[in-house]
Write an enzyme that holds these catalytic residues in place. Structure first.
Site, PDB file in Angstrom:
ATOM      1  N   GLY A  96       0.534  -1.075   0.302  1.00 54.71           N
ATOM      2  CA  GLY A  96      -0.136  -0.028  -0.041  1.00 54.71           C
ATOM      3  C   GLY A  96       0.861   1.289  -0.444  1.00 54.71           C
ATOM      4  N   ASN A 144      -8.250   4.584   5.729  1.00 54.30           N
ATOM      5  CA  ASN A 144      -7.579   5.231   3.930  1.00 54.30           C
ATOM      6  C   ASN A 144      -9.276   3.864   2.702  1.00 54.30           C
ATOM      7  OD1 ASN A 144      -6.840   2.551   1.929  1.00 54.30           O
ATOM      8  ND2 ASN A 144      -6.375   2.070   3.910  1.00 54.30           N
ATOM      9  N   PHE A 148      -8.006   0.490  -4.281  1.00 49.83           N
ATOM     10  CA  PHE A 148      -7.184  -0.365  -5.340  1.00 49.83           C
ATOM     11  C   PHE A 148      -6.606  -0.099  -6.528  1.00 49.83           C
ATOM     12  CE2 PHE A 148      -8.172  -5.767  -3.894  1.00 49.83           C
ATOM     13  CZ  PHE A 148      -7.259  -5.303  -2.553  1.00 49.83           C
ATOM     14  N   VAL A 208      -6.953 -10.947   0.241  1.00 47.78           N
ATOM     15  CA  VAL A 208      -8.360 -10.302  -0.188  1.00 47.78           C
ATOM     16  C   VAL A 208      -8.420 -10.006   1.184  1.00 47.78           C
ATOM     17  CG1 VAL A 208      -9.041 -13.208  -1.330  1.00 47.78           C
ATOM     18  CG2 VAL A 208      -8.245 -13.127   0.904  1.00 47.78           C
ATOM     19  N   SER A 210      -8.462  -6.407   1.861  1.00 46.31           N
ATOM     20  CA  SER A 210      -8.911  -5.022   1.992  1.00 46.31           C
ATOM     21  C   SER A 210     -10.247  -4.776   1.996  1.00 46.31           C
ATOM     22  CB  SER A 210      -8.624  -3.672   1.274  1.00 46.31           C
ATOM     23  OG  SER A 210      -7.144  -4.254   0.506  1.00 46.31           O
ATOM     24  N   PRO A 211     -10.432  -3.482   2.958  1.00 44.48           N
ATOM     25  CA  PRO A 211     -12.208  -3.585   2.960  1.00 44.48           C
ATOM     26  C   PRO A 211     -12.544  -2.978   1.802  1.00 44.48           C
ATOM     27  CG  PRO A 211     -10.828  -1.883   4.573  1.00 44.48           C
ATOM     28  CD  PRO A 211      -9.955  -2.621   4.080  1.00 44.48           C
ATOM     29  N   ASN A 212     -11.920  -2.165   1.055  1.00 44.84           N
ATOM     30  CA  ASN A 212     -12.401  -1.083  -0.066  1.00 44.84           C
ATOM     31  C   ASN A 212     -12.949  -1.247  -1.498  1.00 44.84           C
ATOM     32  OD1 ASN A 212     -11.791   1.005   2.520  1.00 44.84           O
ATOM     33  ND2 ASN A 212      -9.560   0.992   1.882  1.00 44.84           N
ATOM     34  N   THR A 213     -13.085  -3.312  -1.126  1.00 49.33           N
ATOM     35  CA  THR A 213     -13.227  -3.154  -2.955  1.00 49.33           C
ATOM     36  C   THR A 213     -13.954  -4.104  -2.474  1.00 49.33           C
ATOM     37  OG1 THR A 213     -11.183  -3.369  -3.536  1.00 49.33           O
ATOM     38  CG2 THR A 213     -12.743  -5.001  -4.224  1.00 49.33           C
ATOM     39  N   LYS A 250      -3.146 -12.839   3.038  1.00 49.67           N
ATOM     40  CA  LYS A 250      -3.328 -11.503   3.785  1.00 49.67           C
ATOM     41  C   LYS A 250      -4.988 -11.905   4.556  1.00 49.67           C
ATOM     42  CE  LYS A 250      -2.329  -6.804   4.602  1.00 49.67           C
ATOM     43  NZ  LYS A 250      -0.889  -5.503   4.103  1.00 49.67           N
ATOM     44  N   SER A 280      -1.613  -8.494  10.222  1.00 53.77           N
ATOM     45  CA  SER A 280      -3.041  -8.171   9.280  1.00 53.77           C
ATOM     46  C   SER A 280      -3.247  -7.191   8.208  1.00 53.77           C
ATOM     47  CB  SER A 280      -4.287  -7.897  10.167  1.00 53.77           C
ATOM     48  OG  SER A 280      -3.898  -6.860  11.231  1.00 53.77           O
ATOM     49  N   ASN A 281      -4.222  -6.973   7.795  1.00 56.26           N
ATOM     50  CA  ASN A 281      -5.018  -5.325   6.840  1.00 56.26           C
ATOM     51  C   ASN A 281      -5.534  -4.417   8.244  1.00 56.26           C
ATOM     52  OD1 ASN A 281      -5.092  -4.106   4.327  1.00 56.26           O
ATOM     53  ND2 ASN A 281      -5.681  -5.822   3.214  1.00 56.26           N
ATOM     54  N   GLY A 332      -0.127  -1.709  13.325  1.00 56.77           N
ATOM     55  CA  GLY A 332       0.485  -0.695  14.506  1.00 56.77           C
ATOM     56  C   GLY A 332       2.170  -1.058  15.178  1.00 56.77           C
TER      57      GLY A 332
HETATM   58  C1  LIG Z   1      -3.046   4.295   3.396  1.00 62.13           C
HETATM   59  C2  LIG Z   1      -2.965   2.765   2.924  1.00 62.13           C
HETATM   60  C3  LIG Z   1      -2.954   2.174   2.383  1.00 62.13           C
HETATM   61  C4  LIG Z   1      -2.675   0.442   2.142  1.00 62.13           C
HETATM   62  N1  LIG Z   1      -2.899  -0.353   0.590  1.00 62.13           N
HETATM   63  C5  LIG Z   1      -2.819  -1.806   1.180  1.00 62.13           C
HETATM   64  C6  LIG Z   1      -3.063  -2.606  -0.489  1.00 62.13           C
HETATM   65  O1  LIG Z   1      -3.139  -1.789  -1.139  1.00 62.13           O
HETATM   66  N2  LIG Z   1      -2.890  -4.022   0.086  1.00 62.13           N
HETATM   67  C7  LIG Z   1      -2.610  -4.635   1.227  1.00 62.13           C
HETATM   68  O2  LIG Z   1      -2.572  -5.132   1.226  1.00 62.13           O
HETATM   69  N3  LIG Z   1      -2.611  -4.011   2.325  1.00 62.13           N
HETATM   70  C8  LIG Z   1      -2.904  -2.333   1.895  1.00 62.13           C
HETATM   71  N4  LIG Z   1      -2.908  -1.660   3.436  1.00 62.13           N
HETATM   72  C9  LIG Z   1      -2.447  -2.453   4.769  1.00 62.13           C
HETATM   73  C10 LIG Z   1      -1.279  -1.933   5.146  1.00 62.13           C
HETATM   74  O3  LIG Z   1      -0.527  -2.822   4.197  1.00 62.13           O
HETATM   75  C11 LIG Z   1      -1.322  -2.706   6.825  1.00 62.13           C
HETATM   76  O4  LIG Z   1      -2.384  -4.088   6.685  1.00 62.13           O
HETATM   77  C12 LIG Z   1      -1.517  -1.887   7.793  1.00 62.13           C
HETATM   78  O5  LIG Z   1      -1.612  -0.601   6.911  1.00 62.13           O
HETATM   79  C13 LIG Z   1      -1.949  -2.344   8.627  1.00 62.13           C
HETATM   80  O6  LIG Z   1      -0.117  -1.839   9.539  1.00 62.13           O
HETATM   81  P1  LIG Z   1      -0.005  -0.497  10.145  1.00 62.13           P
HETATM   82  O7  LIG Z   1      -0.961  -0.205  11.698  1.00 62.13           O
HETATM   83  O8  LIG Z   1       1.523  -0.445  10.335  1.00 62.13           O
HETATM   84  O9  LIG Z   1      -0.007   0.419   8.315  1.00 62.13           O
HETATM   85  C14 LIG Z   1      -2.551  -0.024   2.964  1.00 62.13           C
HETATM   86  C15 LIG Z   1      -2.891   0.676   4.259  1.00 62.13           C
HETATM   87  C16 LIG Z   1      -2.183   1.819   4.502  1.00 62.13           C
HETATM   88  C17 LIG Z   1      -2.219   2.924   5.323  1.00 62.13           C
END
Ligand SMILES: Cc1cc2nc3c(=O)[nH]c(=O)nc-3n(C[C@H](O)[C@H](O)[C@H](O)COP(=O)(O)O)c2cc1C
Length: 393
Positions: A96, A144, A148, A208, A210-213, A250, A280-281, A332
């Site tokens: 991401g 966010n 995708f 599988v 991401s909550p945005n698709t 993931k 996790s995601n 986190g």
């Molecule tokens: C702005 C943003 C975009 C992200 N886009 C993706 C993505 O395209 N695919 C994915 O698997 N996870 C995506 N993630 C999730 C991160 O890879 C990660 O799993 C999640 O942010 C938790 O880690 P963190 O707390 O260190 O940010 C995104 C996270 C953020 C903040």
């Protein structure tokens, strides 16, 4: 020359001198103490910019090598074996951040051993309308709903073909695969990704979670996952190559114990197996947030509010899989202590994203050196020795 002209000349010279002095001072400050410069100059500027612009600037700065190489040699205690590879440290950049594979070299330079790009979709797609990224500084969190946004397989592959793979000596390049919003055959989308990138990927991620698709997270249900992973395994088998990159799955942090048990039953079966998990995601939960206004935004929440939730899920999955499936722990992580707790819960390596948004490149060295200290203090010779030590199997 009249007196007025002379005065104007003096003022101009003074201005140039001041400007030159300021630029030189900034340059010397940047060169001598990048960590201080980032904290006191760059970070406050970046936090005032629109979050998506700030993200783009960060990727560009890394792409064009504007951040200096990390001045930290990974200590022996951080050496990690993961997916049959020796890594110099266990810290990676989560998917991401570098969605389109633009900043891989720069990310290695600032100290990440693992660079995971994506999510990449088969066809290019714009993602959700803007604004779609929101900061919650009081919570050290981000919401966010990018959805995708991707340049698509072909464009990303072109960039990767120009990449010097030697930069991955003691590191890994992961490719995180997504599906197109309008595609009604998810299994095919992921299989396309495997076929496209298998020569270059060190591992694949089937995302599988991401909550945005729309509908993506339902691919985590038993029947859907079986179908998806059986197709992915078949594709992997069909590759005419010795190089078969490991397949990772993931997961979302919002799954119930029953759902997790179902997932374990699928990924442990021969024809639908995976070689690793990413936990996790982002979460769709919104509990105990200080910023109640931004909390209302739709999307996935990352950062500090996710720390314990993802660690707990790592612990549960490590237990359910009896420690047999390697786990990338993410969610986190802001300090060596956060990283250490995830390792004790069963993560073999770790990834960060939101900590980079709030603290910039110096956070990588901070996490690594704190983690190294913790491992040594607790008598571990390397990361692998500590994996899962906080879990009773
Ligand atoms: C702005 C943003 C975009 C992200 N886009 C993706 C993505 O395209 N695919 C994915 O698997 N996870 C995506 N993630 C999730 C991160 O890879 C990660 O799993 C999640 O942010 C938790 O880690 P963190 O707390 O260190 O940010 C995104 C996270 C953020 C903040």
């Amino acid at each position: 020359m009249s007196q007025a002209q002379k005065n104007l000349r003096k003022i101009k010279s003074l201005c140039y001198l001041t400007l030159g002095g300021t630029i030189s001072y900034q340059f010397i400050y940047y060169k001598k103490d990048f960590e201080g410069y980032y904290k006191n100059v760059l970070q406050p500027i970046s936090q005032r910019l629109n979050p998506e612009w700030s993200h783009k600037l960060g990727v560009s700065a890394l792409k064009y090598g504007l951040f200096p190489s990390e001045n930290f040699e990974d200590p022996t205690v951080l050496k990690t074996k993961f997916l049959n590879n020796e890594l110099s440290n266990p810290i990676g950049i989560a998917a991401g951040f570098d969605k389109h594979g633009d900043a891989i070299k720069g990310l290695r330079k600032i100290g990440f051993a693992i660079v995971e790009i994506g999510s990449v979709t088969p066809e290019p797609q714009p993602g959700n309308p803007k604004p779609r990224v929101f900061r919650l500084p009081e919570d050290q969190a981000v919401i966010n709903r990018y959805g995708f946004n991707s340049e698509g397989h072909d464009m990303v592959l072109k960039k990767l073909q120009n990449l010097d793979k030697n930069i991955f000596d003691r590191g890994l390049l992961g490719i995180n695969l997504g599906k197109n919003k309008t595609s009604d055959d998810a299994a095919q989308d992921y299989s396309y990704g495997i076929q496209k990138f298998y020569k270059i990927a060190d591992y694949f991620v089937i995302n599988v979670s991401s909550p945005n698709t729309p509908g993506l997270r339902s691919l985590q249900s038993k029947a859907e996952l079986q179908k998806l992973l059986s197709e992915a395994n078949k594709t992997m088998k069909s590759l005419q190559s010795d190089k078969k990159p490991p397949l990772l799955l993931k997961l979302a942090p919002d799954l119930s114990i029953e759902e997790l048990k179902d997932i374990v039953s699928v990924i442990s079966a021969k024809d639908t197996k995976v070689d690793g998990l990413i936990i996790s995601n982002t979460t769709i939960e919104r509990s105990n947030l200080n910023n109640q206004i931004v909390a209302q935004e739709t999307g996935g929440l990352s950062g500090r509010p996710l720390t314990d939730k993802s660690t707990e899920m790592i612990r549960i999955m490590y237990k359910l899989t009896k420690g047999k499936i390697p786990i990338i722990g993410v969610g986190g992580i802001f300090s060596g202590q956060d990283a250490y707790e995830k390792i004790l819960a069963g993560a073999s390596v770790l990834q960060i994203y939101t900590a980079l948004i709030y603290h910039g490149p110096p956070i990588v060295k901070k996490i690594k050196s704190e983690l190294a200290d913790l491992l040594i203090q607790n008598g571990y010779k390397n990361v692998n020795e500590a994996v899962g030590k906080g879990v009773k199997l």
